[in-house]
Design a protein around this motif. Structure first.
Motif, PDB file in Angstrom:
ATOM      1  N   GLN A  92       3.426  -4.111  -6.938  1.00  0.00           N
ATOM      2  CA  GLN A  92       4.530  -3.771  -6.048  1.00  0.00           C
ATOM      3  C   GLN A  92       4.127  -2.704  -5.035  1.00  0.00           C
ATOM      4  O   GLN A  92       4.496  -2.778  -3.855  1.00  0.00           O
ATOM      5  CB  GLN A  92       5.726  -3.292  -6.867  1.00  0.00           C
ATOM      6  N   ARG A  93       3.362  -1.719  -5.502  1.00  0.00           N
ATOM      7  CA  ARG A  93       2.914  -0.653  -4.599  1.00  0.00           C
ATOM      8  C   ARG A  93       1.992  -1.206  -3.516  1.00  0.00           C
ATOM      9  O   ARG A  93       2.110  -0.841  -2.338  1.00  0.00           O
ATOM     10  CB  ARG A  93       2.197   0.424  -5.411  1.00  0.00           C
ATOM     11  N   LEU A  94       1.077  -2.080  -3.898  1.00  0.00           N
ATOM     12  CA  LEU A  94       0.179  -2.691  -2.917  1.00  0.00           C
ATOM     13  C   LEU A  94       0.960  -3.554  -1.930  1.00  0.00           C
ATOM     14  O   LEU A  94       0.660  -3.566  -0.729  1.00  0.00           O
ATOM     15  CB  LEU A  94      -0.878  -3.527  -3.643  1.00  0.00           C
ATOM     16  N   TYR A  95       1.944  -4.269  -2.430  1.00  0.00           N
ATOM     17  CA  TYR A  95       2.778  -5.118  -1.571  1.00  0.00           C
ATOM     18  C   TYR A  95       3.501  -4.278  -0.525  1.00  0.00           C
ATOM     19  O   TYR A  95       3.533  -4.634   0.654  1.00  0.00           O
ATOM     20  CB  TYR A  95       3.771  -5.863  -2.458  1.00  0.00           C
ATOM     21  N   CYS A  96       4.087  -3.166  -0.935  1.00  0.00           N
ATOM     22  CA  CYS A  96       4.781  -2.275   0.005  1.00  0.00           C
ATOM     23  C   CYS A  96       3.818  -1.673   1.015  1.00  0.00           C
ATOM     24  O   CYS A  96       4.152  -1.516   2.196  1.00  0.00           O
ATOM     25  CB  CYS A  96       5.498  -1.158  -0.755  1.00  0.00           C
ATOM     26  N   PHE A  97       2.611  -1.351   0.549  1.00  0.00           N
ATOM     27  CA  PHE A  97       1.619  -0.797   1.470  1.00  0.00           C
ATOM     28  C   PHE A  97       1.251  -1.802   2.551  1.00  0.00           C
ATOM     29  O   PHE A  97       1.112  -1.439   3.729  1.00  0.00           O
ATOM     30  CB  PHE A  97       0.379  -0.370   0.685  1.00  0.00           C
TER      31      PHE A  97
END
Length: 460
Positions: A92-97
């Motif tokens: 999820q963090r990578l997706y938001c980045f």
């Protein structure tokens, strides 16, 4: 504008370094802050916009696209909450980045004053979408879609790079303001000017994409996540139109009248043929993707006309299509999350289950087909009128494209909302507040665009 770039860079840091409990809420907050700051800066103060253009590179062409990009980032985050609930927090963090990186690259693209920086930031927007398609796609065909995406991107970007190197050799600079003084005089009598013209614009024709260069788009849309489809339809396709508008003036005095006639004919004919292809689609997402190809082909026809009014019509159609197409993908995703299928023969009868959802489908389909007084109608009317100035036969061809657009838009509404519901889909979840808000914030700017000309007319 420095505050906007700093805030978008802050969104990138938050997506990687933010607390796991607050990263989603903080990202949405900062995205909304960037959008509101854009509204304050770019309100109706013409002096502010002119001063920003001479210092950064924003004008009446890039400002609407910047505001559209800022408006859509929080909506992509809201739309991704349901899809990403099945992944761990690192994903999820990578997706938001990646989504935040797209916004940061778009700012650089729309505000760059040098052609080399424009090229780098233009290509940088493609990398996050490629990762989103190949990493978070729902089917195995996402790898084939990624290959198509890379192939067509390289097909357009390499000739454009050759064109940049050639222009830099002749002019000694790639700075935009210098082009108005030196570009036309250097290239207007050169035998290779048509080659440079073709190399310069093929990257944008592929990016829009115009019919004939469009095969990557339906595959990318079908395999991408909801946020990837929203960004592709609403903003990334508009990069091609922005590049055409920005660079077309540099070739304005070069005599390419016969070539322009051919391109306008090809774009208008492609818009009509794409509308016919939409009748053969059984996948809802693929149908919406092909409708984007038809609308953007008509936009390209208006841009290649080169008239001031046709460029304005193309801008209106680009902005309104960005909102409408993104909203249609969100509506299609709502049905997919509840039925696990996008086949039009199976996705039907939702009016009997979720009655208020039929209202959102009706408004979105009416806006997509260009029903008055939606902005799509105004943009299509301006473009078709200017096509009549060039050749009246184009009016019938473009009118046929508009009629086919109306037919398949009504078919989308009729197939998804009417008919008898399948028993397996009778026990589905209701639409929650987040999903209602997502659709509302796609359609709300359309009503503001409708009211703005009316308010100007009343004040006049």
């Amino acid at each position: 504008m420095g505050v906007i770039l700093f805030s978008s860079f802050g969104v990138l840091l938050i997506s990687f370094l933010g607390s796991s409990n607050y990263v989603w809420s903080v990202l949405v907050f900062f995205s909304c802050f960037i959008f509101l700051f854009c509204l304050v800066i770019f309100g109706n103060d013409l002096g502010v916009i002119c001063s920003i253009f001479y210092n950064i590179g924003l004008d009446f062409t890039s400002v609407p696209l910047v505001v559209l990009s800022c408006w859509l980032l929080p909506l992509t985050l809201l739309a991704s909450l349901g899809h990403l609930s099945y992944y761990n927090f690192i994903s999820q963090r990578l997706y938001c980045f990646l989504l935040s990186f797209v916004l940061f690259s778009l700012f650089l693209t729309f505000s760059s004053l040098e052609l080399s920086l424009f090229y780098i930031s233009f290509e940088a927007t493609l990398i996050p979408i490629l990762i989103i398609i190949s990493r978070w796609g729902s089917q195995y065909d996402r790898y084939q879609a990624s290959i198509y995406f890379i192939f067509y991107t390289l097909l357009g970007s390499l000739p454009f790079l050759v064109s940049l190197l050639s222009i830099n050799v002749f002019l000694g600079s790639l700075f935009f303001p210098f082009f108005d003084y030196f570009f036309v005089f250097e290239f207007s009598f050169n035998d290779f000017s048509s080659v440079w013209w073709f190399f310069t614009f093929i990257i944008f024709v592929v990016k829009m994409p115009v019919y004939g260069f469009h095969l990557w788009l339906p595959k990318a849309h079908v395999e991408a996540t909801i946020a990837g489809s929203m960004l592709l339809a609403a903003v990334l396709l508009k990069l091609g139109g922005y590049g055409l508008i920005r660079l077309l003036s540099f070739f304005s005095l070069v005599n390419f009248f016969s070539l322009n006639i051919f391109l306008v004919s090809f774009c208008v004919w492609g818009s009509f043929i794409t509308g016919v292809i939409c009748f053969c689609q059984s996948d809802l997402k693929s149908l919406i993707a092909y409708s984007s190809v038809g609308h953007m082909s008509l936009v390209a026809g208006g841009i290649f006309l080169g008239f001031c009014s046709s460029l304005n019509g193309s801008m209106v159609l680009m902005i309104s299509h960005g909102l409408v197409s993104s909203g249609l993908f969100c509506l299609a995703n709502l049905l997919y999350e509840r039925s696990n299928t996008r086949t039009l023969g199976l996705v039907r009868g939702y009016k009997c289950i979720i009655s208020f959802l039929a209202f959102w489908w009706l408004i979105s389909c009416a806006a997509n087909l260009g029903l008055p007084p939606f902005p799509n109608f105004l943009g299509e009317l301006i473009i078709i009128t200017n096509l009549g100035f060039l050749d009246f036969s184009f009016v019938f061809l473009a009118g046929g494209a508009v009629v086919t657009s109306a037919i398949y838009s009504l078919l989308i509404y009729q197939l998804t909302q009417s008919n008898k519901i399948i028993n397996n889909f009778s026990n589905i979840n209701e639409i929650n507040l987040r999903e209602y808000s997502l659709i509302f914030f796609h359609l709300f700017p359309l009503f503001l665009l409708i009211l703005n000309p009316l308010l100007l007319f009343i004040n006049f």
